[in-house]
Design a protein around this motif. Structure first.
Motif, PDB file in Angstrom:
ATOM      1  N   PRO A 250       0.997  -1.342   0.048  1.00 30.14           N
ATOM      2  CA  PRO A 250       0.244  -0.168   0.062  1.00 30.14           C
ATOM      3  C   PRO A 250       1.074   1.546   0.198  1.00 30.14           C
ATOM      4  CG  PRO A 250      -0.249  -0.774   2.119  1.00 30.14           C
ATOM      5  CD  PRO A 250       0.819  -2.599   0.985  1.00 30.14           C
ATOM      6  N   LYS A 251       2.216   1.867   0.245  1.00 27.36           N
ATOM      7  CA  LYS A 251       3.101   2.512   0.481  1.00 27.36           C
ATOM      8  C   LYS A 251       3.122   3.075  -0.966  1.00 27.36           C
ATOM      9  CE  LYS A 251       6.658   4.611   3.424  1.00 27.36           C
ATOM     10  NZ  LYS A 251       7.390   4.482   4.977  1.00 27.36           N
ATOM     11  N   ARG A 252       3.898   1.956  -1.341  1.00 31.13           N
ATOM     12  CA  ARG A 252       4.723   2.110  -2.158  1.00 31.13           C
ATOM     13  C   ARG A 252       3.591   2.542  -3.537  1.00 31.13           C
ATOM     14  NH1 ARG A 252       6.430  -0.596  -7.162  1.00 31.13           N
ATOM     15  NH2 ARG A 252       6.046  -2.768  -6.474  1.00 31.13           N
ATOM     16  N   LEU A 253       2.206   1.753  -3.871  1.00 35.16           N
ATOM     17  CA  LEU A 253       1.320   1.815  -4.330  1.00 35.16           C
ATOM     18  C   LEU A 253       0.241   2.688  -4.705  1.00 35.16           C
ATOM     19  CD1 LEU A 253       1.489  -1.447  -5.860  1.00 35.16           C
ATOM     20  CD2 LEU A 253       2.983  -0.196  -6.888  1.00 35.16           C
ATOM     21  N   ALA A 254      -0.211   3.207  -3.222  1.00 32.43           N
ATOM     22  CA  ALA A 254      -1.198   4.074  -2.691  1.00 32.43           C
ATOM     23  C   ALA A 254      -1.405   5.149  -3.929  1.00 32.43           C
ATOM     24  CB  ALA A 254      -1.745   4.283  -1.782  1.00 32.43           C
ATOM     25  N   ARG A 255      -0.544   5.829  -4.498  1.00 37.03           N
ATOM     26  CA  ARG A 255      -0.586   6.732  -4.971  1.00 37.03           C
ATOM     27  C   ARG A 255      -0.701   6.365  -6.301  1.00 37.03           C
ATOM     28  NH1 ARG A 255       0.937  11.890  -5.157  1.00 37.03           N
ATOM     29  NH2 ARG A 255       1.321  13.418  -6.913  1.00 37.03           N
ATOM     30  N   ARG A 256       0.420   5.402  -7.003  1.00 36.46           N
ATOM     31  CA  ARG A 256      -0.049   5.652  -8.604  1.00 36.46           C
ATOM     32  C   ARG A 256      -1.577   4.883  -8.280  1.00 36.46           C
ATOM     33  NH1 ARG A 256       2.847  -0.129 -10.292  1.00 36.46           N
ATOM     34  NH2 ARG A 256       4.959   0.939  -9.624  1.00 36.46           N
ATOM     35  N   TYR A 257      -2.150   3.765  -8.220  1.00 39.50           N
ATOM     36  CA  TYR A 257      -3.392   3.067  -8.266  1.00 39.50           C
ATOM     37  C   TYR A 257      -4.727   4.181  -7.845  1.00 39.50           C
ATOM     38  CZ  TYR A 257      -1.924  -0.753  -9.109  1.00 39.50           C
ATOM     39  OH  TYR A 257      -0.581  -2.179  -9.835  1.00 39.50           O
ATOM     40  N   LEU A 258      -4.777   4.534  -7.075  1.00 37.12           N
ATOM     41  CA  LEU A 258      -5.657   6.120  -5.666  1.00 37.12           C
ATOM     42  C   LEU A 258      -5.340   7.508  -6.849  1.00 37.12           C
ATOM     43  CD1 LEU A 258      -5.705   4.596  -2.174  1.00 37.12           C
ATOM     44  CD2 LEU A 258      -7.490   3.280  -4.798  1.00 37.12           C
ATOM     45  N   ILE A 259      -4.345   7.846  -6.760  1.00 34.88           N
ATOM     46  CA  ILE A 259      -4.340   9.090  -7.097  1.00 34.88           C
ATOM     47  C   ILE A 259      -3.800   9.754  -8.419  1.00 34.88           C
ATOM     48  CG2 ILE A 259      -3.061  11.653  -6.954  1.00 34.88           C
ATOM     49  CD1 ILE A 259      -2.395  10.542  -3.621  1.00 34.88           C
TER      50      ILE A 259
END
Length: 273
Positions: A250-259
């Protein structure tokens, strides 16, 4: 693409001649099945084409980093097209496959690097080819080597390079790595640096490696080494592999997928039919 198209393309020096494509926010996405994709990659690795083949996955992350409208939104100019390589742009991710189906009216297979790498290595073993890996952590080298020796013993492991981001930003260091890969006589280079670095590195240094095929396959090095587990097939088939990966990292991929993902999805839907 038919066998006739592939043969005529090889004769003309191009391995992607005759492949239909679809525009996704300024990127031509090749509409091809897994059998032809692996055949083209195998032929490129065996040097049947006149230029090295770069294989990249077109998904929402790619659209965010390289899509025409997304670059314009960030006031970034598109990079010039590099004609020292041939680029095979594969459908990766449910939104891209769905857009292709909306435009063409027929199903389009999703060809992720994690799905293709096994068959590609099978073909490389049958031809006695070699593979080098760029990217990933140094601590996975042993597991990566062991996996290749166990599952693909006829593929020669040409080496594993694990530069830091600072080293990748150095033209001198990247040129040295490319030269080392050339000296190792790699036929295939698996480039796992994450977007946009892997595509940029291939564009700038791919030809200097001397390899016939360069595969921008992101996290595949970690899948091969067993550091990260793939989503179950039913999750992938449902187009939810992104959620599985988000759950694991989640820490690495949250920005990619959610923003970054939602604006890229809108750009895909607005692509011309």
């Amino acid at each position: 693409m038919s066998l006739i198209d592939r043969v005529s393309g090889a004769v003309s020096g191009s391995l992607i001649t005759g492949i239909p494509s679809l525009d996704i926010d300024g990127t031509p996405v090749h509409l091809i099945d897994d059998e032809d994709a692996r055949g083209i990659i195998s032929d490129a690795a065996a040097r049947y084409g006149t230029r090295p083949l770069a294989v990249i996955s077109i998904n929402l992350d790619h659209v965010h980093h390289f899509g025409t409208s997304r670059l314009a939104a960030r006031h970034i100019a598109a990079a010039p097209v590099d004609d020292s390589l041939e680029w095979l742009n594969l459908v990766d991710g449910a939104p891209i496959a769905q857009q292709a189906r909306r435009v063409n009216g027929t199903p389009c297979p999703k060809l992720s690097g994690s799905d293709l790498i096994g068959p590609v290595l099978d073909d490389a073993g049958a031809r006695g080819l070699s593979i080098a890996v760029l990217g990933g952590m140094p601590e996975v080298t042993g597991a990566l080597r062991a996996r290749l020796e166990t599952d693909w013993p006829q593929v020669r492991f040409a080496g594993h390079w694990t530069p830091s981001r600072e080293e990748l930003a150095s033209p001198a260091t990247s040129s040295r790595i490319a030269a080392e890969i050339r000296n190792a006589r790699a036929d295939i280079v698996l480039v796992c640096l994450g977007k946009p670095r892997q595509e940029q590195w291939i564009a700038e240094y791919g030809a200097a490696t001397g390899a016939g095929a360069l595969l921008a396959f992101g996290a595949v090095v970690d899948f091969l080494a067993g550091r990260v587990s793939r989503a179950p097939r039913w999750i992938s088939d449902a187009g939810m592999e992104w959620a599985w990966r988000l759950m694991l990292e989640p820490k690495r991929l949250a920005r990619r997928y959610l923003i970054e993902g939602p604006p890229a999805y809108l750009a895909v839907r607005r692509s011309p039919a």
